[in-house]
Design an enzyme around this catalytic site. Structure first.
Site, PDB file in Angstrom:
ATOM      1  N   ARG A  68      10.047   6.103 -16.863  1.00  0.00           N
ATOM      2  CA  ARG A  68       9.139   6.417 -15.750  1.00  0.00           C
ATOM      3  C   ARG A  68       9.121   7.922 -15.477  1.00  0.00           C
ATOM      4  NH1 ARG A  68       9.443   3.118 -10.134  1.00  0.00           N
ATOM      5  NH2 ARG A  68      11.351   4.242  -9.647  1.00  0.00           N
ATOM      6  N   ARG A  95      15.803  -2.422   3.131  1.00  0.00           N
ATOM      7  CA  ARG A  95      16.654  -2.501   1.947  1.00  0.00           C
ATOM      8  C   ARG A  95      18.033  -3.043   2.258  1.00  0.00           C
ATOM      9  NH1 ARG A  95      14.075   1.756  -1.436  1.00  0.00           N
ATOM     10  NH2 ARG A  95      15.225   2.070  -3.332  1.00  0.00           N
ATOM     11  N   ARG A 147      21.957   2.371  -8.843  1.00  0.00           N
ATOM     12  CA  ARG A 147      20.877   1.844  -7.988  1.00  0.00           C
ATOM     13  C   ARG A 147      20.721   0.337  -8.170  1.00  0.00           C
ATOM     14  NH1 ARG A 147      16.114   5.287  -9.840  1.00  0.00           N
ATOM     15  NH2 ARG A 147      14.805   4.170  -8.377  1.00  0.00           N
ATOM     16  N   LYS A 207       6.903  -2.084  -7.220  1.00  0.00           N
ATOM     17  CA  LYS A 207       6.480  -2.115  -5.807  1.00  0.00           C
ATOM     18  C   LYS A 207       5.446  -1.020  -5.516  1.00  0.00           C
ATOM     19  CE  LYS A 207      10.677  -1.418  -4.182  1.00  0.00           C
ATOM     20  NZ  LYS A 207      11.505  -1.353  -5.394  1.00  0.00           N
ATOM     21  N   ARG A 243      12.607  11.638 -12.185  1.00  0.00           N
ATOM     22  CA  ARG A 243      13.292  11.802 -10.901  1.00  0.00           C
ATOM     23  C   ARG A 243      14.773  12.080 -11.111  1.00  0.00           C
ATOM     24  NH1 ARG A 243      11.268   6.670  -7.365  1.00  0.00           N
ATOM     25  NH2 ARG A 243      13.491   6.631  -6.919  1.00  0.00           N
TER      26      ARG A 243
HETATM   27  P1  AMP Z   1      12.880   4.564  -3.968  1.00  0.00           P
HETATM   28  O1  AMP Z   1      11.870   5.592  -4.303  1.00  0.00           O
HETATM   29  O2  AMP Z   1      12.353   3.474  -3.075  1.00  0.00           O
HETATM   30  O3  AMP Z   1      13.599   4.013  -5.171  1.00  0.00           O
HETATM   31  O4  AMP Z   1      13.990   5.311  -3.069  1.00  0.00           O
HETATM   32  C1  AMP Z   1      14.733   6.386  -3.595  1.00  0.00           C
HETATM   33  C2  AMP Z   1      16.045   6.530  -2.847  1.00  0.00           C
HETATM   34  O5  AMP Z   1      15.786   6.816  -1.462  1.00  0.00           O
HETATM   35  C3  AMP Z   1      16.958   5.319  -2.839  1.00  0.00           C
HETATM   36  O6  AMP Z   1      17.740   5.205  -4.012  1.00  0.00           O
HETATM   37  C4  AMP Z   1      17.791   5.569  -1.597  1.00  0.00           C
HETATM   38  O7  AMP Z   1      18.765   6.580  -1.818  1.00  0.00           O
HETATM   39  C5  AMP Z   1      16.758   6.158  -0.638  1.00  0.00           C
HETATM   40  N1  AMP Z   1      16.060   5.117   0.142  1.00  0.00           N
HETATM   41  C6  AMP Z   1      14.735   4.795   0.101  1.00  0.00           C
HETATM   42  N2  AMP Z   1      14.438   3.812   0.951  1.00  0.00           N
HETATM   43  C7  AMP Z   1      15.611   3.476   1.558  1.00  0.00           C
HETATM   44  C8  AMP Z   1      15.964   2.500   2.538  1.00  0.00           C
HETATM   45  N3  AMP Z   1      15.061   1.659   3.066  1.00  0.00           N
HETATM   46  N4  AMP Z   1      17.274   2.443   2.914  1.00  0.00           N
HETATM   47  C9  AMP Z   1      18.198   3.289   2.422  1.00  0.00           C
HETATM   48  N5  AMP Z   1      17.928   4.216   1.482  1.00  0.00           N
HETATM   49  C10 AMP Z   1      16.648   4.317   1.054  1.00  0.00           C
END
Ligand code: AMP
Length: 213
Positions: A127, A88, A171, A13, A160
């Site tokens: 990554r 999400r 996740r 994404k 990360r």
């Molecule tokens: P990402 O970088 O999009 O994988 O987001 C990293 C982490 O941030 C996720 O595993 C969640 O803990 C939190 N997070 C990001 N976006 C959301 C969302 N829309 N709703 C809830 N938690 C989020």
């Protein structure tokens, strides 16, 4: 353009969003990047989000909607936006629908990037991310020129916190339970474009074809 990018963690994404921003000046809005920035800054928001993020769980819908209701009103959103990692959950999708109606805005499409689980797992474990600018690397296919240093901004390129094997597995489970149904929500709304592709270029081509440019 105004798009939502759906897909499991590691589906691409962020990479697709970054390529699309170059096409028409739309801005990438990643809730994950916003939250990581808040954690790094040690702000109140960061403190509230940190433990859920580290475990690979979702942050509360209220916190996310608070962030997005502000973010979508900023000036740079006028030239379009690519929502990466949001919504999400079904409640987030429903709240976004209300918010967009109130703002008098309409999305062009919701793109679900479907990538096989084995590819996802391999990508997530290899990554690496720049903690300063969010640029994404991969130790196998796209390493930074100097190990551990971002080609773009010179910031530290690291794995990360939520990319340990345990957090990744959580996740993906959270994704299947809470986020995969969001695609069904947009299918019912007649907005869903599902793209089965492991290359970001192929995803971009499918989006261009859908939007007719
Ligand atoms: P990402 O970088 O999009 O994988 O987001 C990293 C982490 O941030 C996720 O595993 C969640 O803990 C939190 N997070 C990001 N976006 C959301 C969302 N829309 N709703 C809830 N938690 C989020």
């Amino acid at each position: 353009m105004k798009l939502i990018l759906l897909g499991a963690p590691g589906a691409g994404k962020g990479t697709v969003a970054k390529l699309l921003t170059k096409m028409d000046g739309s801005v990438q809005i990643s809730t994950g990047d916003i939250l990581r920035g808040a954690v790094a800054a040690g702000s109140e928001l960061g403190k509230k989000a940190e433990s859920a993020m580290k475990a690979g769980d979702l942050v509360s819908d209220d916190l996310i909607m608070g962030i997005m209701s502000e973010r979508l009103k900023e000036d740079d959103c006028k030239s379009g936006y690519l929502l990466d990692g949001f919504p999400r959950t079904i409640p987030q999708a429903e709240a976004l629908k209300v918010m967009l109606t109130e703002m008098g805005e309409k999305l062009d499409a919701v793109v679900d990037i479907a990538v096989p689980r084995d590819v996802i797992l391999d990508r997530l474990t290899t990554r690496r991310t720049c903690t300063d600018c969010g640029e994404i690397y991969n130790v196998k296919s796209n390493p930074p020129k100097v190990e551990g240093k971002c080609d773009k901004c010179g910031g530290p390129v690291v794995q990360r916190d939520d990319e340990t094997t345990e957090a990744i597995s959580n996740r993906l489970d959270v994704y299947n339970e809470k986020t995969a149904p969001v695609a069904g929500f947009y299918e019912k709304e007649g907005m869903l474009l599902t793209v089965e592709a492991t290359s970001s270029d192929a995803v971009i081509e499918a989006i261009k074809a859908k939007l007719g440019n």
